[in-house]
Design a protein around this motif. Structure first.
Motif, PDB file in Angstrom:
ATOM      1  N   ASN A 145      -0.326  -5.070   1.310  1.00  0.00           N
ATOM      2  CA  ASN A 145      -1.745  -4.884   1.038  1.00  0.00           C
ATOM      3  C   ASN A 145      -2.515  -6.202   1.157  1.00  0.00           C
ATOM      4  O   ASN A 145      -1.979  -7.210   1.620  1.00  0.00           O
ATOM      5  N   ARG A 146      -3.729  -6.167   0.702  1.00  0.00           N
ATOM      6  CA  ARG A 146      -4.629  -7.308   0.825  1.00  0.00           C
ATOM      7  C   ARG A 146      -4.025  -8.551   0.163  1.00  0.00           C
ATOM      8  O   ARG A 146      -4.040  -9.635   0.721  1.00  0.00           O
ATOM      9  N   ASP A 192     -11.024  -2.196  12.097  1.00  0.00           N
ATOM     10  CA  ASP A 192     -11.703  -1.191  11.296  1.00  0.00           C
ATOM     11  C   ASP A 192     -11.860   0.079  12.122  1.00  0.00           C
ATOM     12  O   ASP A 192     -12.324   0.028  13.260  1.00  0.00           O
ATOM     13  N   TYR A 223     -13.808 -10.975   7.753  1.00  0.00           N
ATOM     14  CA  TYR A 223     -14.717  -9.905   7.340  1.00  0.00           C
ATOM     15  C   TYR A 223     -16.132 -10.158   7.844  1.00  0.00           C
ATOM     16  O   TYR A 223     -16.852  -9.255   8.234  1.00  0.00           O
ATOM     17  N   THR A 277      -8.293  -2.138   3.101  1.00  0.00           N
ATOM     18  CA  THR A 277      -9.031  -1.107   2.371  1.00  0.00           C
ATOM     19  C   THR A 277      -8.766   0.187   3.114  1.00  0.00           C
ATOM     20  O   THR A 277      -7.958   0.202   4.034  1.00  0.00           O
ATOM     21  N   ASP A 335       0.861  -1.164   0.000  1.00  0.00           N
ATOM     22  CA  ASP A 335       0.000   0.000   0.000  1.00  0.00           C
ATOM     23  C   ASP A 335       0.903   1.220   0.000  1.00  0.00           C
ATOM     24  O   ASP A 335       1.761   1.361   0.865  1.00  0.00           O
TER      25      ASP A 335
END
Ligand code: C2E
Ligand code: CA
Ligand code: CA
Length: 761
Positions: free
Chosen positions: A346-347, A372, A472, A413, A339
């Motif tokens: 990153n993911r 989050d 998630y 994200t 990122d």
């Protein structure tokens, strides 16, 4: 190489010359790949002991082409074979033709060339019988250098003969080395290009370079970073590959190398932008346009001659091209796996890491936590993107510094981070504690709250992306309850997911097989007691005849996008049904149709609404579209624009499930809706509980103040009807009047109530 030297064994002592004098005349020559004092190996094969002693005596202490001589002795062909088997690096063989047998010597030549495959070694045949001529065929076939009678074995002649044989040996070897070197370069370039990543590439360069120079891999490689663009992983000049005794220097900054000799050599090479060859070491320079030049240090205490130098040049040029590609690849790799804002993986790299852990057989010990940031989108909107970026950087810096190095971090994200680590390191309390201290952004303290979804890898079936999905799922669950909470992924959640995907599959088939249909539930006007409208509700009868609840399949249809097609079908069906009801003689009854957010947002929505209205020929004023409160809340500008367009077509709009969302009064003012629908949840207790009436009361009053009509749904009892009547509710829908029914039953019901006036309470 065709010249044949034959040496006479009878030494003429007068011609003895002392070694030192002759050797010094030859030192101008450089040996190619041979370290300075490595001697030339000379094998004397002769059954006459005198030949051995006189030859060695004559050449005692002599250097030829800069190197001393080392004699090996064999007094028979058999013994010579033994020596050759163990010492292949022989420059010259002085070979007696006649030993045990007439042709012992020639047979040995055959063995040397074909059996031992020693093509480079020079062979000088000697014979004690002047005039004896060996078969010329053999000389040609076996690449014999020289043929001398023993009477020609004088001191001087011996030296000249050996010198020319050794020179020829050296040339052959150099040519062969070059050829091998070029082969190696071609091979190395291919090999290196197949390696992914700059580190692998550099390690490959050391190996290939060492192979080219014919020595052990002992060296290191560093690569520069352009000052303008430091990568998040490393900056400055870093050792990216190291072998042999330098191995432990890997990943160190060049400045940290304690051995000055090595450090200076590398710095000089990078600064000068060229190769450095010294007696001690070789430093090669690899240029790259991206300013990420590379230097390779090899501990090579050998003198490298021109031909090898040229080979190395070719190698470096080739490799520089490869380096360029590799850097490009690394950059692409960085883009693909890191990122750019926070420098965190990153993911995609998290999925790779998860795959590794899941395959590692230690899944029982690891957990994946998704973190989050609550309300980040609002913060971003309110305080600007720069602020948002700085906040994210601060969060990632804190996590990086506070979590154990064994944990793998990633940013998935905008405001969702992932940590993979040992269960005991990632307890929810530990992670929450990371956010207890305020962050300081632009000089201001902020406290962040986080919501977490945590999945123990042992609970996950499948690969890394499955693990991520599981976490998630837990995160979504956690958000559902309260912000600032966390939830663990459970196998039940997974089951639910599997169930949902099965359902999605069957929904597809159900649509193909037309197993969806509409039922209709009447709405009764409180004032007149007559039917004022009908709500169309979707039904799905499974193959086995069971009914599947809309509350189960509609969210799935919404998620999968299938609701667009389904919704359009509902719209048309309901419009046509409405037209039919009118044709059946029931004037003025409106039709309420449920709309889903996705439908509403779809660019073709207005067109398909228009088409449904036109094709069915209904009066648009008798069509009411129900949108849920949560939809009504979103994107108010877009919403009011679409609503106005809908209303321009003549349809009415109702806000469904009113009171269940978090509505702000201001949006009701801005949106041009016609009706509020009080959710069933607020109706259930109104007849039995005084307090429970307050919300319906409030909604009715509010609606009327805004000039809207109000309908209550889920009304099951006469007592509830009484209460709503007293509160001034305009319309009522519920089992009390009728369950949702199919068209024939609906028409029947309408006929009965038309004469009867709805069963009033
Ligand atoms: P909704 O729009 O709030 O629909 C009212 C629900 O309450 C319907 O459930 C209806 O059968 C039920 N209901 C009506 N009167 C009573 C009553 O007196 N007592 C009780 N216990 N329930 C009553 P249904 O048909 O299961 O639909 C559930 C939800 O599915 C609907 O809630 C709506 O949100 C959605 N839905 C149904 N059809 C459609 C459709 O065609 N399109 C879209 N987008 N959503 C639909
Ligand atoms: Ca509804
Ligand atoms: Ca409702």
């Amino acid at each position: 190489m065709g010249d044949v030297i034959v040496v006479d064994k009878t030494i003429d002592n007068d011609e003895l010359v002392f070694a030192g004098e002759m050797g010094s005349a030859q030192t101008g020559d450089h040996a190619s790949l041979t370290p300075k004092h490595t001697p030339w190996n000379i094998l004397i094969v002769d059954d006459d002991p005198d030949v051995h002693t006189t030859t060695t005596f004559a050449l005692r202490g002599t250097d030829i082409l800069g190197h001393p001589l080392n004699f090996l002795h064999a007094d028979s062909a058999a013994q010579a074979r033994d020596i050759l088997a163990s010492a292949p690096d022989i420059a010259v063989i002085l070979l007696d033709v006649v030993m045990e047998q007439e042709d012992s010597g020639l047979r040995l030549v055959h063995t040397i060339r074909t059996e031992f495959g020693m093509a480079e070694t020079r062979i000088i045949l000697r014979t004690g019988q002047p005039g004896y001529a060996p078969e010329m065929d053999a000389i040609r076939d076996y690449d014999i250098n020289d043929y001398k009678t023993k009477s020609e074995l004088t001191r001087n002649k011996l030296f000249t003969t050996l010198t020319s044989a050794i020179r020829s040996y050296r040339q052959i070897r150099t040519i062969n080395t070059s050829r091998r070197g070029l082969d190696l370069i071609v091979h190395a370039t291919g090999e290196l290009l197949a390696l992914s990543g700059i580190r692998n590439f550099a390690a490959g360069v050391i190996t290939q370079m060492a192979a080219l120079l014919g020595m052990r891999s002992e060296g290191l490689i560093c690569v520069q970073h352009p000052p303008s663009n430091p990568s998040p992983q490393d900056d400055g000049t870093i050792i990216i590959a190291a072998a042999g005794r330098y191995a432990e220097l890997i990943n160190m900054p060049l400045d940290d190398i304690s051995e000055d000799r090595v450090k200076d050599a590398l710095i000089n090479c990078l600064n000068a932008g060229k190769h450095i060859f010294t007696d001690q070491h070789t430093v090669l320079f690899f240029s790259s346009r991206a300013q990420r030049n590379m230097a390779a240090f090899l501990d090579a205490p050998i003198s490298i001659d021109e031909s090898i130098r040229q080979l190395l040049e070719v190698f470096c040029t080739n490799i520089s091209v490869g380096l360029e590609n590799t850097l490009l690849f690394s950059q692409l790799h960085d883009f693909a796996y890191f990122d750019s804002l926070t420098g965190l993986p990153n993911r995609r790299s998290m999925i790779n890491k998860l795959d590794e852990r899941l395959l590692g057989g230690e899944r029982g010990r690891y957990t994946l936590a998704l973190i989050d940031l609550d309300g980040f989108a609002d913060t971003n909107d309110a305080l600007g993107h720069q602020y948002g970026d700085d906040l994210l950087k601060a969060v990632s810096a804190r996590m990086r510094s506070s979590l154990s190095g064994q944990c793998n971090l990633a940013r998935l994200t905008a405001d969702t981070f992932a940590v993979l680590g040992l269960i005991e390191q990632l307890l929810p309390a530990t992670l929450q504690a990371l956010f207890r201290t305020p962050f300081v952004i632009h000089g201001q303290e902020v406290i962040l709250s986080i919501t977490m979804g945590i999945a123990h890898l042992v609970d996950v079936d499948g690969d890394g992306s499955e693990a991520l999905k599981s976490a998630y799922l837990a995160l979504r669950r956690a958000k559902l309850h309260h912000r600032g909470e966390y939830a663990f992924f459970t196998r039940d959640m997974a089951l639910e997911i599997r169930e949902r995907s099965r359902l999605l599959q069957s929904l597809r088939t159900a649509i193909e097989r037309q197993r969806l249909f509409l039922v209709y539930q009447p709405q009764v006007s409180v004032a007149t007691g007559k039917v004022s409208g009908i709500e169309a509700l979707l039904r799905w009868r499974a193959e086995d005849g069971r009914m599947i609840e809309p509350s189960r399949f509609i969210p799935i249809a919404e998620h999968s996008g299938m609701i667009i097609g389904i919704g359009e079908w509902v719209l048309r069906m309901a419009c046509f049904q409405q037209a039919e009801i009118i044709r059946a003689g029931f004037e003025g009854i409106s039709m309420a149709i449920n709309l889903s957010v996705a439908q509403f947002r779809h660019p073709h929505f207005l067109a398909s609404l228009q088409a449904a209205l036109t094709d069915s020929g209904v009066d648009p004023h008798l069509i009411e579209l129900e949108i849920t409160e949560s939809v009504a809340m979103e994107e108010i500008d877009f919403l009011s624009h679409t609503l106005d367009a809908m209303k321009a077509l003549g349809v009415h709009v109702a806000v469904d499930d009113f009171g269940t969302g978090f509505s702000s009064l201001s949006y009701l003012q801005r949106l041009h809706v016609d009706r509020l629908k009080i959710d069933r949840a607020f109706i259930t207790d109104i007849a039995t509980n005084e307090r429970a009436r307050r919300i319906p009361e409030l909604v009715i009053e509010l609606g009327h103040k805004l000039g809207l009509s109000v309908i209550a749904e889920g009304v099951e009892t006469a007592a509830q009807v009484q209460v709503l009547k007293a509160l001034g509710c305009d319309d009522i829908q519920g089992y009390f009047y009728s369950r949702p029914v199919e068209p024939p039953a609906l028409l029947e019901w309408l006929k009965n109530t038309a004469t009867d006036t709805a069963h009033d309470a």
